[in-house]
Scaffold this active site. Structure first.
Site, PDB file in Angstrom:
ATOM      1  CB  SER A 153      -0.959   0.020   1.203  1.00 19.03           C
ATOM      2  OG  SER A 153      -0.276   0.380   2.380  1.00 19.03           O
ATOM      3  CE  LYS A 191      -2.260   2.021   4.897  1.00 12.38           C
ATOM      4  NZ  LYS A 191      -1.451   0.861   5.315  1.00 12.38           N
TER       5      LYS A 191
END
Length: 232
Positions: A153, A191
């Site tokens: 991701s 993230k």
């Protein structure tokens, strides 16, 4: 002699490597230089590579290592510049004639298992092994540790599945920082961090993953990305 655009791109890549430990994406480069298409970035990168300022790392077109800086950016003899992306067990090609390797002290850091760059996984707390990183990659203050990345991701930020990320322990972050976030006290993920009022958004760097938003009390910052280690 570099053109104005070549110098601007090299400075932008260098700044992002120093700040995040990973190179910017081609879209970010295009926007930073106000170009209409990524083809212009490809041409600039090729020119910088041919002149011995950067090298594209094998198997990853957008992973870039800066080999040296011009005097205008603080390079030259005695500049003390050290690439922020390091890799090992990679076949070495011919170096530019004016390239001078820099000797750095290595520091052993604990690798605290695996961190999800995808959906969150169980929080990590046990040392699996240790890894040596250049001392120049670490901040002057604070504790550091390393994590092995699991998932894809964060690929648009140059972070691949299997990479080892170097993290400085901190409980605070600025918008846009790449952080280790502990979600609901039992799941950890890597993230980009954004505060939205009383909520925290954890944003992936891959359009296949949606941004996850949590109440701020559900998210605890465990550290901020300062470096990346890749082996082949």
């Amino acid at each position: 002699m570099l053109t104005k655009k070549q110098l601007e791109l090299l400075e932008f890549i260098h700044t992002r490597l120093q700040r995040d430990g990973v190179p910017p994406s081609f879209d970010e480069m295009k926007d930073a230089l106000d170009l209409r298409s990524k083809s212009g970035i490809h041409r600039l990168i090729t020119a910088l590579e041919e002149r011995g300022f950067i090298r594209r790392l094998a198997h990853r077109a957008r992973a870039i290592e800066i080999l040296r800086l011009p005097e205008a950016l603080g390079g030259g003899t005695g500049g003390g510049f050290t690439p922020r992306v390091i890799d090992g067990d990679r076949p070495t090609g011919p170096r530019p004639a004016n390239f001078e390797p820099v000797s750095v002290d290595a520091i052993d850091l604990p690798v605290m298992g695996r961190i999800a760059a995808g959906v969150p996984i169980e929080a990590i707390s046990q040392v699996s092994h240790r890894v040596a990183v250049p001392g120049s990659m670490l901040s002057a203050s604070g504790e550091h540790y390393a994590l092995e990345v699991k998932g894809d991701s964060m690929i648009e930020a140059g972070i691949n599945d299997g990479d080892v990320v170097v993290i400085r322990e901190t409980s605070t972050a600025d918008n846009g920082d790449i952080v280790v976030a502990l979600v609901e006290d039992h799941e950890a993920t890597l993230k980009r961090f954004f505060r939205r009022g009383n909520a925290i958004a954890l944003e992936a760097a891959n359009p296949a993953y949606e941004t996850r938003v949590y109440p701020d009390e559900k998210v605890k910052v465990q550290g901020r990305l300062v470096g990346l280690i890749r082996t082949y």
